[in-house]
Write an enzyme that holds these catalytic residues in place. Structure first.
Site, mmCIF file in Angstrom:
data_model
loop_
_atom_site.group_PDB
_atom_site.id
_atom_site.type_symbol
_atom_site.label_atom_id
_atom_site.label_comp_id
_atom_site.label_asym_id
_atom_site.label_seq_id
_atom_site.Cartn_x
_atom_site.Cartn_y
_atom_site.Cartn_z
ATOM 1 N N ARG A 81 5.214 -0.073 -6.036
ATOM 2 C CA ARG A 81 5.129 -0.908 -4.846
ATOM 3 C C ARG A 81 4.161 -2.074 -5.036
ATOM 4 O O ARG A 81 4.172 -3.009 -4.229
ATOM 5 C CB ARG A 81 4.661 -0.051 -3.664
ATOM 6 C CG ARG A 81 5.642 1.038 -3.302
ATOM 7 C CD ARG A 81 5.007 2.087 -2.441
ATOM 8 N NE ARG A 81 4.717 1.645 -1.100
ATOM 9 C CZ ARG A 81 5.477 1.894 -0.043
ATOM 10 N NH1 ARG A 81 6.586 2.580 -0.180
ATOM 11 N NH2 ARG A 81 5.140 1.475 1.147
ATOM 12 N N LYS A 124 13.115 -15.487 -9.708
ATOM 13 C CA LYS A 124 12.911 -14.415 -10.692
ATOM 14 C C LYS A 124 11.952 -14.885 -11.785
ATOM 15 O O LYS A 124 11.035 -14.179 -12.183
ATOM 16 C CB LYS A 124 14.268 -14.085 -11.272
ATOM 17 C CG LYS A 124 14.681 -12.742 -11.598
ATOM 18 C CD LYS A 124 15.055 -11.729 -10.602
ATOM 19 C CE LYS A 124 14.170 -11.552 -9.413
ATOM 20 N NZ LYS A 124 14.802 -10.921 -8.296
ATOM 21 N N LYS A 167 6.468 -4.380 -3.915
ATOM 22 C CA LYS A 167 7.813 -3.934 -3.570
ATOM 23 C C LYS A 167 7.721 -3.392 -2.153
ATOM 24 O O LYS A 167 6.659 -2.954 -1.736
ATOM 25 C CB LYS A 167 8.200 -2.823 -4.549
ATOM 26 C CG LYS A 167 9.648 -2.422 -4.529
ATOM 27 C CD LYS A 167 10.427 -3.191 -5.559
ATOM 28 C CE LYS A 167 11.897 -2.805 -5.576
ATOM 29 N NZ LYS A 167 12.692 -3.898 -6.147
ATOM 30 N N ASN A 193 -1.635 1.733 5.736
ATOM 31 C CA ASN A 193 -0.695 0.712 5.272
ATOM 32 C C ASN A 193 -0.364 -0.159 6.479
ATOM 33 O O ASN A 193 0.054 0.365 7.499
ATOM 34 C CB ASN A 193 0.561 1.409 4.724
ATOM 35 C CG ASN A 193 1.686 0.443 4.361
ATOM 36 O OD1 ASN A 193 2.838 0.849 4.321
ATOM 37 N ND2 ASN A 193 1.371 -0.799 4.094
ATOM 38 N N GLY A 194 -0.590 -1.450 6.359
ATOM 39 C CA GLY A 194 -0.269 -2.343 7.472
ATOM 40 C C GLY A 194 -1.449 -3.236 7.820
ATOM 41 O O GLY A 194 -2.384 -3.392 7.035
ATOM 42 N N TRP A 212 -2.784 -2.727 -1.603
ATOM 43 C CA TRP A 212 -2.367 -4.108 -1.841
ATOM 44 C C TRP A 212 -3.075 -4.910 -0.754
ATOM 45 O O TRP A 212 -2.721 -4.831 0.427
ATOM 46 C CB TRP A 212 -0.849 -4.219 -1.735
ATOM 47 C CG TRP A 212 -0.318 -5.580 -2.089
ATOM 48 C CD1 TRP A 212 0.001 -6.028 -3.340
ATOM 49 C CD2 TRP A 212 -0.034 -6.656 -1.193
ATOM 50 N NE1 TRP A 212 0.461 -7.326 -3.261
ATOM 51 C CE2 TRP A 212 0.447 -7.733 -1.955
ATOM 52 C CE3 TRP A 212 -0.145 -6.823 0.186
ATOM 53 C CZ2 TRP A 212 0.816 -8.950 -1.403
ATOM 54 C CZ3 TRP A 212 0.220 -8.038 0.746
ATOM 55 C CH2 TRP A 212 0.703 -9.082 -0.049
ATOM 56 N N GLU A 248 17.788 -18.043 -6.957
ATOM 57 C CA GLU A 248 17.409 -16.695 -7.396
ATOM 58 C C GLU A 248 16.849 -16.730 -8.827
ATOM 59 O O GLU A 248 15.866 -16.063 -9.142
ATOM 60 C CB GLU A 248 18.628 -15.762 -7.281
ATOM 61 C CG GLU A 248 18.493 -14.391 -7.923
ATOM 62 C CD GLU A 248 17.393 -13.518 -7.352
ATOM 63 O OE1 GLU A 248 16.708 -13.934 -6.403
ATOM 64 O OE2 GLU A 248 17.180 -12.415 -7.887
ATOM 65 N N CYS A 297 0.823 -1.209 0.000
ATOM 66 C CA CYS A 297 0.000 0.000 0.000
ATOM 67 C C CYS A 297 0.852 1.251 0.000
ATOM 68 O O CYS A 297 1.878 1.323 0.667
ATOM 69 C CB CYS A 297 -0.862 0.045 1.253
ATOM 70 S SG CYS A 297 -2.088 -1.238 1.286
ATOM 71 N N HIS A 303 17.922 -37.031 -5.193
ATOM 72 C CA HIS A 303 17.195 -37.316 -3.948
ATOM 73 C C HIS A 303 15.720 -36.923 -4.053
ATOM 74 O O HIS A 303 15.064 -36.743 -3.040
ATOM 75 C CB HIS A 303 17.870 -36.610 -2.777
ATOM 76 C CG HIS A 303 19.268 -37.084 -2.542
ATOM 77 N ND1 HIS A 303 19.560 -38.294 -1.952
ATOM 78 C CD2 HIS A 303 20.466 -36.540 -2.877
ATOM 79 C CE1 HIS A 303 20.872 -38.461 -1.906
ATOM 80 N NE2 HIS A 303 21.440 -37.407 -2.476
ATOM 81 N N GLU A 353 8.383 -15.221 -10.433
ATOM 82 C CA GLU A 353 7.827 -13.910 -10.069
ATOM 83 C C GLU A 353 7.214 -13.180 -11.263
ATOM 84 O O GLU A 353 6.141 -12.619 -11.154
ATOM 85 C CB GLU A 353 8.948 -12.997 -9.539
ATOM 86 C CG GLU A 353 9.245 -13.096 -8.081
ATOM 87 C CD GLU A 353 10.309 -12.088 -7.658
ATOM 88 O OE1 GLU A 353 10.072 -11.380 -6.687
ATOM 89 O OE2 GLU A 353 11.371 -11.989 -8.313
#
Ligand code: HGA
Length: 607
Positions: free
Chosen positions: A27, A483, A602, A98-99, A74, A479, A2, A502, A486
């Site tokens: 964000r 990526k 973000k 926000n939160g 968000w 990573e 947010c 395994h 995402e």
């Protein structure tokens, strides 16, 4: 996550708030809204989806007024619907938040018992309802807000706007960041300085627990105990051009391409050119009397820590533990008074990482922040801050911040090796020379753009992809997989190459490409054996290696990417680039939203 904006202006504020919200788009969000005080009346407009929907709405139903608040949401509590979009309103008050209000269910029950009705599924609506309840009891807006804050549990930043009050914003910060911008007869509030960049370069960051009463004359700030406090006004150098795409199609492409320059700048900062092997980290960073290093972070930053674990062990002989912030904090970690705890976060606001830092701050020798935003909460609460100097990173998928984090962590490990007598001057000089050569190698790797775009066209048709690596290439494989999923939404998994047999080998068939990250290093032969195991089961293999590696093992692979040769220290930093480019071009080929992938945010300011 947010984004919050608030403005007490001299002119109409709705268009300015909308612009500021655009700067917070990076964000990640799913709906947006603005409220203003228009001729004394509180009015709001909200829309689901991108800001263009809100701006279209404002064309047909304009909002007037010189005082207003805005929000990009968000969703955490309640779906991304119109009724759940902020600002939330209860009678004469509107709130953006926000939160998470952790006790919202209990508060809702309490309000419901009093006959109060709800129009949303959000936790945020309870704030507006509680403030209204206080106002109805006769409290002033400020007292109503204060009384409400006392009832809220959890982490939040919020801004309140009141009917009939066109020169008042009440804002508060408890866990989520909030900045106040000072203008000329105008005042601003924003989730970060980027939101306020063209409006003000004079910024006050609220401290934990602060609340502020803002009028056009300025901000009166109070701490959690209600004492009036002074918080510094900082001049922020926010070069607006640096948050533009500068001709690139996406921020992510621009940020990938910036990496040689960012690395060169970082090295200029921490490795002065005049002295062969002097690492210019603060004197206070002392690994001599240290019995171990703990590295804590989330997401991509966690993978940077994972690489650093190898470095601290190999270069400095230091036991090193890594953890995901959200796990570390709640597992009751065993600490040592001789431990250095390092917290890594691009934004410096990552809620889990901040909470983890607070959890051990008084129990370890030193808390170090490795962040991109030196004014952030994590930076301010650490004993020592090592900025990564990457410049604003706007693409949700972290790229240049990752390699810059690795750069700083490599220098820390070298410093530790030097201080602990594990690296003599010759060895140190060898490593610093390798680091100095890195921007050049990164430039060469960027030259693989076309090759990787072609590879990505082919990968875009698959549903699942595996990444394999050994040693420091294992976190790079992790990573690479992160990526790819995402931004392209292709299901990707990474394994340490030796783990393949395994379990994950059961997945291998012609429909699951495996990307093997393997420079021609001491572990190469072992990784190649695992690659052969994949090919023996008809799995298509992409080998990312150097010329020697490809000459040795690349003959039967499906595709190969020929990287420049790199020393062991810098190879994991360099190999981040093809991992990022594969994800980027695959997403472009699939037509997904590269800079704002679905569901992602973000600056993850909620737990
Ligand atoms: N809990 C609120 C705000 C969410 C948030 O801060 N996201 O970053 C909601 O769900 O609307």
């Amino acid at each position: 996550m947010c984004g919050i904006v608030g403005i007490l202006g001299r002119h109409e504020v709705a268009p300015v708030i909308l612009e500021a919200l655009r700067r917070l788009e990076y964000r990640g969000y799913d709906s947006a809204g603005i409220a203003t005080v228009q001729d004394g009346r509180l009015e709001r407009r909200r829309a689901v989806g991108k800001l263009v929907n809100l701006s279209d709405l404002l064309v047909h139903e304009p909002l007037r007024g010189r005082a207003g608040i805005g929000h990009t949401r968000w969703a955490t509590h309640g779906a991304a619907t119109l009724e759940n979009a902020h600002p939330h309103r209860a009678g004469p008050v509107a709130v953006v938040h926000n939160g998470i209000i952790e006790n919202f269910a209990a508060l809702r029950e309490e309000l419901a018992a009093e006959g109060v009705g709800f129009t949303t599924q959000t936790d945020t609506e309870t704030i507006a309802l509680l403030v209204r309840r206080e106002l109805e009891k006769g409290a002033s807006p400020r007292d109503a807000a204060e009384a409400t804050l006392g009832q809220l549990e959890g982490a939040f930043a919020l801004a309140l706007l009141f009917e009939g009050e066109d020169d008042l914003l009440f804002v508060a910060r408890q866990g989520s960041p909030l900045a106040i911008g000072h203008g000329d007869g105008e005042m601003y509030v924003g989730s970060d300085a980027i939101a306020l960049a063209p409006l003000s370069d004079r910024i006050t960051y609220l401290e934990e627990g602060d609340r502020a009463v803002i009028t056009r004359a300025g901000a009166e700030i109070f701490d959690a105990e209600g004492r009036r406090v002074n918080r510094a006004v900082q001049r922020i150098e926010m070069d607006a051009a640096r948050v533009e795409k500068s001709g690139y199609r996406h921020f992510m492409a621009k940020e990938i391409a910036e990496q040689p320059r960012v690395m060169a700048g970082l090295l200029e900062h921490y490795l002065p050119a005049d002295e062969a092997a002097r690492i210019a980290l603060p004197e206070a960073l002392d690994f001599t009397d240290c019995d171990r290093v703990t590295l804590v972070a989330c997401g991509t930053a966690h993978y940077a820590c994972h690489v650093a674990k190898y470095w601290f062990g190999q270069l400095a002989g230091l036991p090193c533990e890594i953890d995901i912030a959200s796990e570390f904090r709640y597992r009751d970690p065993v600490t040592s008074p001789r431990e250095i705890a390092i917290f890594v976060s691009q934004s410096g606001e990552t809620a889990d990482t901040l909470a983890a830092l607070r959890h051990v701050k008084d129990r370890v020798k030193q808390v170090v922040a490795v962040v991109n935003v030196p004014t952030s909460s994590i930076a301010r609460e650490a004993d020592l801050v090592l900025p990564i100097h990457a410049g604003p990173e706007i693409g949700v998928a972290s790229t240049k911040a990752f390699t810059a984090q690795l750069g700083v962590l490599a220098l820390m490990a070298l410093r530790a090796g030097q201080q602990r007598g594990r690296l003599d001057q010759t060895a140190l000089a060898e490593h610093t020379t390798a680091l100095r050569a890195l921007p050049g190698l990164m430039n060469s790797a960027l030259g693989l753009n076309e090759t990787i775009a072609d590879l990505a066209e082919a990968l875009a048709g698959y549903r699942d992809v595996l990444f394999l690596g050994r040693g420091t290439m294992y976190p790079l494989a992790l990573e690479g997989a992160l990526k790819l999923k995402e931004i392209s939404y292709i299901h990707a998994e990474a394994y340490a190459a030796g783990e393949l047999k395994h379990g994950p080998i059961a997945l291998i068939d012609t429909q699951v490409p495996t990307i093997v990250m393997a420079p021609r290093d001491a572990l190469f032969a072992k990784t190649v054996s695992n690659m052969q195991e994949v090919m023996a089961r008809h799995g298509p293999v992409v080998l990312i290696s150097d010329a020697e590696g490809i000459a040795e093992a690349g003959s039967a692979v499906w595709k190969s990417v020929r990287m420049p040769e790199a020393p062991a220290l810098t190879a994991p930093i360099l190999y981040a680039l093809p991992a990022q480019m594969i994800a980027y071009h695959t997403a472009v080929a699939k037509g997904t939203d590269v800079d704002q992938p679905r569901n992602l945010a973000k600056s993850v300011t909620v737990e």
